[in-house]
Design a protein around this motif. Structure first.
Motif, PDB file in Angstrom:
ATOM      1  N   ARG A  21       0.797  -1.278   0.001  1.00 48.88           N
ATOM      2  CA  ARG A  21      -0.047  -0.278  -0.087  1.00 48.88           C
ATOM      3  C   ARG A  21       0.853   1.184  -0.083  1.00 48.88           C
ATOM      4  O   ARG A  21       1.778   1.299   0.530  1.00 48.88           O
ATOM      5  N   ALA A  22       0.317   2.288  -0.536  1.00 48.14           N
ATOM      6  CA  ALA A  22       0.878   3.771  -0.297  1.00 48.14           C
ATOM      7  C   ALA A  22       0.039   4.476   0.503  1.00 48.14           C
ATOM      8  O   ALA A  22      -1.281   4.635  -0.130  1.00 48.14           O
ATOM      9  N   TYR A  23       0.261   4.915   1.528  1.00 41.87           N
ATOM     10  CA  TYR A  23      -0.356   5.732   2.455  1.00 41.87           C
ATOM     11  C   TYR A  23      -0.228   7.226   2.269  1.00 41.87           C
ATOM     12  O   TYR A  23       0.629   7.829   2.377  1.00 41.87           O
ATOM     13  N   VAL A  24      -1.396   7.859   1.957  1.00 37.43           N
ATOM     14  CA  VAL A  24      -1.371   9.332   1.983  1.00 37.43           C
ATOM     15  C   VAL A  24      -1.402   9.925   3.191  1.00 37.43           C
ATOM     16  O   VAL A  24      -2.372   9.503   4.065  1.00 37.43           O
ATOM     17  N   ILE A  25      -0.364  10.887   3.406  1.00 36.03           N
ATOM     18  CA  ILE A  25      -0.481  11.401   4.649  1.00 36.03           C
ATOM     19  C   ILE A  25      -0.894  12.797   4.795  1.00 36.03           C
ATOM     20  O   ILE A  25      -1.745  13.261   5.624  1.00 36.03           O
ATOM     21  N   GLY A  26      -0.858  13.388   3.526  1.00 39.62           N
ATOM     22  CA  GLY A  26      -1.610  14.829   3.438  1.00 39.62           C
ATOM     23  C   GLY A  26      -2.076  15.103   1.788  1.00 39.62           C
ATOM     24  O   GLY A  26      -1.684  14.254   0.950  1.00 39.62           O
ATOM     25  N   SER A  61      -3.965   4.422  -0.105  1.00 40.16           N
ATOM     26  CA  SER A  61      -4.843   4.376   1.008  1.00 40.16           C
ATOM     27  C   SER A  61      -5.057   5.694   1.681  1.00 40.16           C
ATOM     28  O   SER A  61      -4.004   6.134   1.752  1.00 40.16           O
ATOM     29  N   TYR A  62      -6.129   6.072   1.992  1.00 35.28           N
ATOM     30  CA  TYR A  62      -6.361   7.055   3.085  1.00 35.28           C
ATOM     31  C   TYR A  62      -6.242   6.801   4.494  1.00 35.28           C
ATOM     32  O   TYR A  62      -6.756   7.804   5.233  1.00 35.28           O
ATOM     33  N   ASP A  63      -6.151   5.558   4.945  1.00 32.42           N
ATOM     34  CA  ASP A  63      -6.057   5.261   6.101  1.00 32.42           C
ATOM     35  C   ASP A  63      -5.416   6.069   7.447  1.00 32.42           C
ATOM     36  O   ASP A  63      -5.741   6.172   8.400  1.00 32.42           O
ATOM     37  N   LEU A  64      -4.270   6.523   6.806  1.00 30.71           N
ATOM     38  CA  LEU A  64      -3.194   7.131   7.664  1.00 30.71           C
ATOM     39  C   LEU A  64      -3.142   8.775   7.247  1.00 30.71           C
ATOM     40  O   LEU A  64      -2.415   9.359   7.802  1.00 30.71           O
ATOM     41  N   LEU A  65      -4.193   9.185   6.536  1.00 33.05           N
ATOM     42  CA  LEU A  65      -4.344  10.630   6.359  1.00 33.05           C
ATOM     43  C   LEU A  65      -4.426  11.506   7.478  1.00 33.05           C
ATOM     44  O   LEU A  65      -5.278  11.358   8.662  1.00 33.05           O
ATOM     45  N   LYS A  66      -3.633  12.352   7.648  1.00 32.76           N
ATOM     46  CA  LYS A  66      -3.535  13.345   8.781  1.00 32.76           C
ATOM     47  C   LYS A  66      -3.741  14.849   8.471  1.00 32.76           C
ATOM     48  O   LYS A  66      -4.465  15.442   9.619  1.00 32.76           O
ATOM     49  N   ILE A  67      -3.646  15.283   7.606  1.00 33.46           N
ATOM     50  CA  ILE A  67      -4.004  16.749   7.037  1.00 33.46           C
ATOM     51  C   ILE A  67      -4.435  16.937   5.779  1.00 33.46           C
ATOM     52  O   ILE A  67      -4.006  16.189   4.782  1.00 33.46           O
ATOM     53  N   MET A  68      -5.434  17.841   5.487  1.00 39.68           N
ATOM     54  CA  MET A  68      -5.929  18.265   4.253  1.00 39.68           C
ATOM     55  C   MET A  68      -5.632  19.711   4.271  1.00 39.68           C
ATOM     56  O   MET A  68      -6.008  20.577   4.999  1.00 39.68           O
ATOM     57  N   VAL A  69      -4.797  20.262   3.232  1.00 42.14           N
ATOM     58  CA  VAL A  69      -4.240  21.462   3.197  1.00 42.14           C
ATOM     59  C   VAL A  69      -4.864  21.999   1.776  1.00 42.14           C
ATOM     60  O   VAL A  69      -4.884  21.588   0.724  1.00 42.14           O
ATOM     61  N   ALA A  70      -5.943  23.182   2.256  1.00 41.39           N
ATOM     62  CA  ALA A  70      -6.357  23.906   1.050  1.00 41.39           C
ATOM     63  C   ALA A  70      -5.511  25.366   0.883  1.00 41.39           C
ATOM     64  O   ALA A  70      -5.396  25.891   1.718  1.00 41.39           O
ATOM     65  N   SER A  71      -5.384  25.356  -0.403  1.00 42.90           N
ATOM     66  CA  SER A  71      -4.921  27.071  -0.991  1.00 42.90           C
ATOM     67  C   SER A  71      -5.892  28.191  -0.338  1.00 42.90           C
ATOM     68  O   SER A  71      -7.084  27.878  -0.524  1.00 42.90           O
ATOM     69  N   GLU A  72      -5.405  29.110  -0.011  1.00 40.30           N
ATOM     70  CA  GLU A  72      -6.374  30.383   0.251  1.00 40.30           C
ATOM     71  C   GLU A  72      -7.313  30.718  -1.035  1.00 40.30           C
ATOM     72  O   GLU A  72      -8.525  30.978  -0.688  1.00 40.30           O
ATOM     73  N   ASP A  73      -6.731  30.509  -2.111  1.00 43.39           N
ATOM     74  CA  ASP A  73      -7.461  30.904  -3.122  1.00 43.39           C
ATOM     75  C   ASP A  73      -9.007  29.908  -3.539  1.00 43.39           C
ATOM     76  O   ASP A  73      -9.957  30.377  -3.663  1.00 43.39           O
ATOM     77  N   LEU A  74      -8.633  28.543  -2.974  1.00 44.58           N
ATOM     78  CA  LEU A  74      -9.536  27.890  -3.419  1.00 44.58           C
ATOM     79  C   LEU A  74     -10.509  27.839  -2.102  1.00 44.58           C
ATOM     80  O   LEU A  74     -11.887  27.704  -2.337  1.00 44.58           O
ATOM     81  N   ALA A  75      -9.882  27.968  -0.815  1.00 36.87           N
ATOM     82  CA  ALA A  75     -10.842  28.228   0.264  1.00 36.87           C
ATOM     83  C   ALA A  75     -11.593  29.499   0.315  1.00 36.87           C
ATOM     84  O   ALA A  75     -12.860  29.368   0.991  1.00 36.87           O
ATOM     85  N   ARG A  76     -11.461  30.520  -0.486  1.00 41.11           N
ATOM     86  CA  ARG A  76     -12.395  31.498  -0.598  1.00 41.11           C
ATOM     87  C   ARG A  76     -13.392  31.196  -1.646  1.00 41.11           C
ATOM     88  O   ARG A  76     -14.527  32.154  -1.677  1.00 41.11           O
ATOM     89  N   GLN A  77     -13.595  30.359  -2.422  1.00 45.92           N
ATOM     90  CA  GLN A  77     -14.502  29.844  -3.297  1.00 45.92           C
ATOM     91  C   GLN A  77     -15.843  29.397  -2.679  1.00 45.92           C
ATOM     92  O   GLN A  77     -15.810  28.526  -1.603  1.00 45.92           O
ATOM     93  N   PRO A  78     -17.007  29.894  -2.936  1.00 44.67           N
ATOM     94  CA  PRO A  78     -18.355  29.421  -2.640  1.00 44.67           C
ATOM     95  C   PRO A  78     -18.398  27.915  -2.599  1.00 44.67           C
ATOM     96  O   PRO A  78     -19.350  27.197  -1.750  1.00 44.67           O
ATOM     97  N   LEU A  79     -17.772  27.093  -3.545  1.00 41.49           N
ATOM     98  CA  LEU A  79     -17.823  25.733  -3.907  1.00 41.49           C
ATOM     99  C   LEU A  79     -17.037  24.844  -2.708  1.00 41.49           C
ATOM    100  O   LEU A  79     -16.861  23.638  -2.742  1.00 41.49           O
ATOM    101  N   PHE A  80     -16.276  25.578  -2.124  1.00 45.28           N
ATOM    102  CA  PHE A  80     -15.194  24.831  -1.327  1.00 45.28           C
ATOM    103  C   PHE A  80     -15.977  23.773  -0.263  1.00 45.28           C
ATOM    104  O   PHE A  80     -15.349  22.544  -0.136  1.00 45.28           O
ATOM    105  N   TYR A  81     -16.847  24.255   0.318  1.00 38.30           N
ATOM    106  CA  TYR A  81     -17.587  23.346   1.500  1.00 38.30           C
ATOM    107  C   TYR A  81     -17.912  21.862   0.778  1.00 38.30           C
ATOM    108  O   TYR A  81     -17.935  21.075   1.284  1.00 38.30           O
ATOM    109  N   ASN A  82     -18.697  22.197  -0.339  1.00 35.33           N
ATOM    110  CA  ASN A  82     -19.166  20.836  -1.244  1.00 35.33           C
ATOM    111  C   ASN A  82     -17.923  20.152  -1.498  1.00 35.33           C
ATOM    112  O   ASN A  82     -18.326  18.865  -1.441  1.00 35.33           O
ATOM    113  N   LEU A  83     -16.820  20.555  -1.830  1.00 35.30           N
ATOM    114  CA  LEU A  83     -15.445  19.629  -2.130  1.00 35.30           C
ATOM    115  C   LEU A  83     -15.120  18.946  -0.938  1.00 35.30           C
ATOM    116  O   LEU A  83     -14.993  17.845  -1.167  1.00 35.30           O
TER     117      LEU A  83
END
Length: 412
Positions: A32-37, A100-122
Motif C-alpha cells: 500500500r501507498a499511504y497518503v499522509i496529506g 490508501s487514506y487510512d493514515l491521512l493526517k492533514i488536508m491543506v487547501a490553498s487560500e484561493d480555493l478556500a475563498r470559493q463558495p464551492l469549497f464546502y461541497n468539495l
C-alpha cells in the motif's frame, strides 16, 4: 447411532478448521501507498480541482526497512481530478502500490480555493469515504497546496507522518493553532451560528517582516535564521458558512482557544506589560486553564449583554525589574496588570470577530441556548443577528500560584 456420532465429529472438525482460516485477504504493508496529506487547489480545467497527494513510505525508518534503505521517505504527485475521493483511482496510474487514506493526517487547501463558495461541497466528500476519519485536520496555506508540499522539507523529522503529528499536536497544546478537525468543521457549518478556525500554515517565509511579540505573527512572518525548514504553523484561517473570510494571528488564536472550553489547551506562555520601572517592557508568564469559563447572558432588550468570567492561574517565568514579590504591594500590582491586560486582549479579539467577521470565533451560541425554553424561541431570537449587537464583557479571575525565584537581599 455410531454413524451419526462419526458424522458429527467430522462436521465438528470441518468447523474448527474453517475458523483457522482468515489470512486469505491479508495485505502486506509494502503493498500500500499511504497518503499522509492531501492538497487542494483550483484547477484551470472547468469543473475540476487540482489534487496533491503526499505519500509516505512506511518502510523508511522502520525495523522492516532497515537503517540502510535508499528509498525516499515520501513521494508527491499532483493532477487534476473531479474530487479527491476518486483521485485514488487516477493516482494508481502513476503509483504502483494501492492508494490508501487510512493514515491521512492533514488536508491543506490553498487560500484561493478556500475563498470559493464551492469549497464546502468539495470538502464534504470526505464524509462519504470510509477511509477518511473525522479527526483529520484541515489547514489553509497562503500558496498553492501543491507548492506547499514540495517546499515543505523538514530537516530533523523526515518521515512525513511523524512531522505533521508533532507539529500539529504541539501547536494545539501551545495554543498557536486551532484544533481544526473535519468533525469540528462540519459541525460548525451545520449549526450556522459560529465561525470556524482552521490552522494557518505556509512554507514560504515572508521578507522584511516587523518584529512583534512572540505570538503576534501570521504564518510566514516569524523571522528566524539557521538550518531549518521554512514551514510555519501559526495563527488561524477564519471560515463563515464553509468559506474562508479572514485570518487571526497566533496571539488571537491562543485567546480564542482559551475562551473555547472544547479545546485541549491547558497552558501556554505569554507576555504581559511590565508595570514596574525598568528597561525591559514585558514579563513572561505561564497561563494555565484548569476550569471551564463561566458565561452569563442578558438577552432581553435591543442590545444583548454577554459576561464571560475566565478562571486562570499564572506562573511568573521572568522578573526583568527584579521586584521583591514577597511584598503584598508588589503582588497586588502585578495581579492588577495581568487582569487589565488579559481583559483588554480578550475583549479586543471578540470585538474584532464580531465586527469584522460577523460571528463568534468559538461555539458561544451553546451558552445562549440554555436561556430559551424551546428551539422555536431560540430560532426567533436569531443568534446570528443578535450577537452582532451584543455588548461583551470579559473578567479574568486571576490567581498567581508561583511568583518565581525571589531576589536575595544584599548581604544575605
Amino acid at each position: 447411532m455410531r454413524k451419526t456420532k462419526i458424522v458429527c465429529e467430522i462436521l465438528l472438525i470441518f468447523i474448527l478448521v474453517s475458523t483457522l482460516t482468515g489470512c486469505w485477504d491479508r495485505e502486506e504493508l509494502e503493498d500500500r501507498a499511504y497518503v499522509i496529506g492531501i492538497g487542494l487547489d483550483r484547477s484551470k480545467a472547468k469543473g475540476k480541482i487540482k489534487v496533491t497527494m503526499l505519500l509516505a513510505n512506511p518502510e523508511v525508518g522502520s525495523m522492516q526497512g532497515g537503517g540502510g534503505s535508499t528509498e525516499k521517505p515520501r513521494e508527491i504527485i499532483s493532477f487534476d481530478a473531479n474530487d479527491f475521493v476518486t483521485a485514488k483511482v487516477t493516482a494508481n496510474a502513476i503509483i504502483s502500490r494501492k492508494i490508501s487514506y487510512d493514515l491521512l493526517k492533514i488536508m491543506v487547501a490553498s487560500e484561493d480555493l478556500a475563498r470559493q463558495p464551492l469549497f464546502y461541497n468539495l470538502i464534504n466528500d470526505a464524509v462519504y469515504d470510509k477511509e477518511i476519519r473525522m479527526n483529520v485536520f484541515l489547514a489553509v496555506s497562503e500558496e498553492k497546496a501543491s507548492e506547499y508540499f514540495l517546499k515543505n522539507r523538514p530537516k530533523m523529522e523526515t518521515r512525513p507522518h511523524k512531522y505533521y503529528q508533532y507539529m500539529i499536536d504541539h501547536g494545539i497544546e501551545n495554543g498557536l493553532i486551532p484544533d481544526s478537525t473535519l468533525f469540528r468543521f462540519f459541525k460548525t457549518n451545520e449549526r450556522g451560528t459560529d465561525l470556524f478556525l482552521a490552522m494557518n500554515t505556509t512554507a514560504t517565509k515572508k521578507k522584511d517582516t516587523k518584529m512583534k511579540g512572540e505570538d503576534e505573527y501570521y504564518a510566514g512572518q516569524v523571522n528566524a535564521s539557521g538550518e531549518f525548514d521554512n514551514t510555519q504553523f501559526i495563527g488561524s484561517a477564519v471560515f463563515r458558512n464553509g468559506v474562508l473570510i479572514g485570518k487571526l494571528t497566533g496571539q488571537e488564536t491562543s485567546i480564542t482557544n482559551t475562551l473555547d472550553d472544547t479545546t485541549n489547551i491547558s497552558d501556554f506562555i505569554a507576555d504581559i506589560p511590565n508595570p514596574f520601572p525598568g528597561k525591559r517592557k514585558s514579563f513572561a508568564v505561564r497561563v494555565m486553564k484548569r476550569e471551564h469559563n463561566k458565561v452569563k447572558m442578558d438577552l432581553k432588550g435591543p442590545r444583548p449583554k454577554i459576561f464571560i468570567t475566565l478562571p486562570l492561574k499564572f506562573e511568573l517565568k521572568s522578573n526583568p525589574s527584579m521586584v521583591d514579590f514577597s511584598k503584598k504591594k508588589n503582588q497586588a500590582i502585578i495581579k492588577k496588570e495581568i487582569a487589565r491586560h488579559f481583559k483588554e486582549q480578550f475583549e479586543r479579539v471578540l470585538k474584532k470577530t464580531q465586527k469584522q467577521y460577523k460571528g463568534a470565533p468559538y461555539p458561544l451560541s451553546f451558552d445562549a441556548r440554555k436561556y430559551f425554553g424551546t428551539i422555536q424561541e431560540y430560532e426567533k431570537f436569531n443568534w446570528n443577528k443578535s450577537f452582532l449587537k451584543a455588548d461583551i464583557y470579559v473578567k479574568p479571575d486571576i490567581e498567581i500560584v508561583d511568583y518565581g525565584r525571589l531576589p536575595k537581599k544584599a548581604g544575605k
